[in-house]
Design a protein around this motif. Sequence first.
Motif, mmCIF file in Angstrom:
data_model
loop_
_atom_site.group_PDB
_atom_site.id
_atom_site.type_symbol
_atom_site.label_atom_id
_atom_site.label_comp_id
_atom_site.label_asym_id
_atom_site.label_seq_id
_atom_site.Cartn_x
_atom_site.Cartn_y
_atom_site.Cartn_z
ATOM 1 N N GLU A 72 0.831 -1.200 0.000
ATOM 2 C CA GLU A 72 0.000 0.000 0.000
ATOM 3 C C GLU A 72 0.867 1.252 0.000
ATOM 4 O O GLU A 72 1.884 1.321 0.686
ATOM 5 N N SER A 73 0.458 2.237 -0.805
ATOM 6 C CA SER A 73 1.129 3.541 -0.823
ATOM 7 C C SER A 73 0.053 4.614 -0.950
ATOM 8 O O SER A 73 -1.127 4.300 -1.100
ATOM 9 N N ALA A 74 0.452 5.863 -0.943
ATOM 10 C CA ALA A 74 -0.515 6.961 -1.053
ATOM 11 C C ALA A 74 -1.229 6.956 -2.403
ATOM 12 O O ALA A 74 -2.324 7.498 -2.534
ATOM 13 N N THR A 114 -2.755 4.741 4.160
ATOM 14 C CA THR A 114 -1.564 5.489 3.741
ATOM 15 C C THR A 114 -1.958 6.712 2.927
ATOM 16 O O THR A 114 -1.292 7.747 2.968
ATOM 17 N N ASN A 117 -7.538 2.678 2.240
ATOM 18 C CA ASN A 117 -6.109 2.927 2.086
ATOM 19 C C ASN A 117 -5.720 3.988 3.115
ATOM 20 O O ASN A 117 -5.848 5.194 2.878
#
Length: 188
Positions: A154-156, A175, A173
Amino acid sequence: ETCPGDVFDISALAPGNGVNATLSGNTLLAFDNINETTAVSCWTGGQALEYVWEFTVGTDMHLQIDLAGSAYDTQLGIVDGCPAGANFCRHNDDYQGLQSGFDCELYTAGTYSAIVSGYNGGNGAYVLNIQECTPQVCGDSIIVAPETCDDGGESATCDLNCTAASCGDATLNTTAGETCDDGGESAT
């Protein structure tokens, strides 16, 4: 047309070389020696004239197998122990348009048969394609369709399921700053 079929030599397909093998033929010249609907355990369509090709995978590898480029509405079965496919049996109709096939899949070392047939009695010129492929693995930091992103987690900008992070996509999410994502407005 009988099992296990004529030999289709794919020995050039060694893991890592990315080469593909293509074979052309015509089911108009075939016989109907196999009743696919009763003999092939995973077959779900009707039967037609068929041609059978036997190929051997020397070491475990991922392959994409399809009939793209064929001139009629095809059906394709990949089996071990032709025709039954007791341990490995895949059937497809209409993978790319009217042509049959399978996305990148692991084939363990062994011998398989490709049963090339037609939908609703259809027959004609076919092209059997077998190529080494890279499997789609979400989280490996390699973008392979149908992934739209793959940041290794997971990332932005990327969700855990390798789709672009977006409010309203029903994927939480944290993040990206989301505290909830119900896929739209909800009571919570």
